[in-house]
Motif scaffolding. Structure first.
Motif, short mmCIF file in Angstrom:
data_model
loop_
_atom_site.label_atom_id
_atom_site.label_comp_id
_atom_site.label_asym_id
_atom_site.label_seq_id
_atom_site.Cartn_x
_atom_site.Cartn_y
_atom_site.Cartn_z
N VAL A 166 0.85 -1.21 0.00
CA VAL A 166 0.00 0.00 0.00
C VAL A 166 0.88 1.25 0.00
N ALA A 167 1.92 1.23 0.84
CA ALA A 167 2.81 2.40 0.91
C ALA A 167 3.48 2.65 -0.44
N PHE A 168 3.88 1.58 -1.12
CA PHE A 168 4.51 1.74 -2.43
C PHE A 168 3.53 2.37 -3.43
N ILE A 169 2.28 1.93 -3.38
CA ILE A 169 1.26 2.51 -4.28
C ILE A 169 1.07 4.00 -3.96
N MET A 170 1.05 4.31 -2.65
CA MET A 170 0.86 5.72 -2.26
C MET A 170 2.02 6.58 -2.74
N LEU A 171 3.24 6.04 -2.64
CA LEU A 171 4.41 6.80 -3.11
C LEU A 171 4.34 7.02 -4.62
N ARG A 172 3.93 5.96 -5.34
CA ARG A 172 3.85 6.08 -6.81
C ARG A 172 2.77 7.09 -7.22
N ALA A 173 1.64 7.06 -6.50
CA ALA A 173 0.56 8.01 -6.80
C ALA A 173 1.07 9.44 -6.58
N THR A 174 1.81 9.64 -5.50
CA THR A 174 2.36 10.97 -5.21
C THR A 174 3.30 11.40 -6.32
N GLU A 175 4.13 10.44 -6.76
CA GLU A 175 5.08 10.72 -7.86
C GLU A 175 4.34 11.13 -9.13
N LEU A 176 3.14 10.53 -9.33
CA LEU A 176 2.35 10.85 -10.53
C LEU A 176 1.51 12.12 -10.36
N GLY A 177 1.67 12.77 -9.19
CA GLY A 177 0.94 14.03 -8.95
C GLY A 177 -0.49 13.82 -8.48
N LEU A 178 -0.80 12.60 -8.03
CA LEU A 178 -2.16 12.31 -7.56
C LEU A 178 -2.21 12.29 -6.03
N VAL A 179 -3.43 12.19 -5.50
CA VAL A 179 -3.60 12.04 -4.06
C VAL A 179 -4.00 10.59 -3.80
N ALA A 180 -3.37 9.95 -2.83
CA ALA A 180 -3.73 8.57 -2.44
C ALA A 180 -3.94 8.56 -0.93
N HIS A 181 -5.12 8.14 -0.50
CA HIS A 181 -5.50 8.26 0.91
C HIS A 181 -6.06 6.92 1.38
N PRO A 182 -5.40 6.25 2.34
CA PRO A 182 -5.95 4.97 2.83
C PRO A 182 -7.06 5.23 3.85
N ILE A 183 -8.04 4.34 3.91
CA ILE A 183 -9.11 4.52 4.90
C ILE A 183 -9.43 3.19 5.61
N ALA A 184 -9.96 3.35 6.83
CA ALA A 184 -10.47 2.19 7.58
C ALA A 184 -11.98 2.34 7.82
N GLY A 185 -12.51 3.51 7.52
CA GLY A 185 -13.92 3.80 7.82
C GLY A 185 -14.88 3.32 6.74
N PHE A 186 -15.16 2.01 6.75
CA PHE A 186 -16.13 1.42 5.81
C PHE A 186 -16.66 0.14 6.43
N ASN A 187 -17.81 -0.32 5.94
CA ASN A 187 -18.37 -1.58 6.43
C ASN A 187 -17.78 -2.73 5.63
N GLU A 188 -16.96 -3.52 6.28
CA GLU A 188 -16.21 -4.57 5.58
C GLU A 188 -17.13 -5.59 4.92
N GLU A 189 -18.13 -6.07 5.66
CA GLU A 189 -19.00 -7.13 5.12
C GLU A 189 -19.74 -6.65 3.88
N GLN A 190 -20.30 -5.43 3.98
CA GLN A 190 -21.06 -4.88 2.84
C GLN A 190 -20.15 -4.69 1.63
N ALA A 191 -18.96 -4.13 1.86
CA ALA A 191 -18.06 -3.86 0.74
C ALA A 191 -17.58 -5.16 0.10
N LYS A 192 -17.33 -6.18 0.93
CA LYS A 192 -16.90 -7.48 0.38
C LYS A 192 -17.99 -8.08 -0.50
N GLN A 193 -19.22 -7.91 -0.05
CA GLN A 193 -20.34 -8.46 -0.82
C GLN A 193 -20.47 -7.76 -2.18
N ILE A 194 -20.36 -6.45 -2.19
CA ILE A 194 -20.45 -5.69 -3.44
C ILE A 194 -19.36 -6.11 -4.42
N LEU A 195 -18.16 -6.35 -3.87
CA LEU A 195 -17.01 -6.66 -4.73
C LEU A 195 -16.85 -8.16 -5.01
#
Ligand SMILES: Cc1cc2nc3c(=O)[nH]c(=O)nc-3n(C[C@H](O)[C@H](O)[C@H](O)COP(=O)(O)O)c2cc1C
Length: 166
Positions: free
Chosen positions: A79-108
């Motif tokens: 994840v940290a490597f992806i965040m660094l690469r996003a920063t290098e590409l001029g993008l914003v990359a923000h990790p989050i923990a605030g989501f409902n895991e069961e619901q999101a797993k079902q959707i995906l």
């Protein structure tokens, strides 16, 4: 961009080279809208994001040395490597923990035995501050939040011997 992120994640180190990380890159609008319904209310700023990367793993994919389970640690590297690469590409990359895991797993369609660890939210920088942000978050947009003193986190040679006593 997906291959950019995939390639930097692929080179992250992992215990016994187990490479426990798995990702789903979500950018289809309809799927993003479904994922937005799984976010905790303070994360409604994410509704402006153009991509969410679901990061998941299974404890069985990686080393467990007694109670030391390395799947979260190693996936964090990727994840940290992806965040660094996003920063290098001029993008914003923000990790989050605030989501409902069961619901999101079902959707995906992520299998039950997996842990959905985080989403990395990818977006562009904006000169305008999103009005849905809390006052604290607005402050954080202008200046990164304060860090603990080094003396609180660094010990020299043995526990309790910190930088202040040097
Ligand atoms: C595991 C993890 C979970 C996080 N969860 C959220 C979240 O749900 N919502 C949010 O807005 N930020 C979240 N963050 C971002 C942190 O709040 C942020 O990194 C921290 O306040 C330090 O700010 P900085 O990254 O701008 O220095 C999370 C960060 C990490 C590493």
């Amino acid at each position: 961009m997906i291959f950019d992120f995939a390639h930097v994640a692929q080179i992250a180190p992992s215990c016994s080279n187990n490479q426990p990380w798995r990702f789903i890159f979500v950018y289809k609008e309809e799927q993003l809208r479904k994922l937005f319904t799984t976010l905790t209310p303070h994360n409604n700023w994410i509704e402006k994001a153009s991509m969410m990367i679901a990061v998941f793993s299974n404890p069985k994919f990686d080393c467990a040395i007694k109670e030391r389970q390395y799947y979260l640690f190693d996936t964090g590297f990727a994840v940290a490597f992806i965040m660094l690469r996003a920063t290098e590409l001029g993008l914003v990359a923000h990790p989050i923990a605030g989501f409902n895991e069961e619901q999101a797993k079902q959707i995906l369609g992520i299998p039950e035995e997996m842990r959905l660890i985080t989403f990395i939210i990818i977006g562009k920088h904006s000169s305008k501050i999103n009005p849905v942000l809390s006052e604290n978050m607005k402050l954080g947009e202008k200046q990164r939040p304060p860090r603990k003193e080094l003396s609180k986190i660094i010990h020299i040679n043995e526990y309790g011997n910190n930088l202040e006593s040097q």
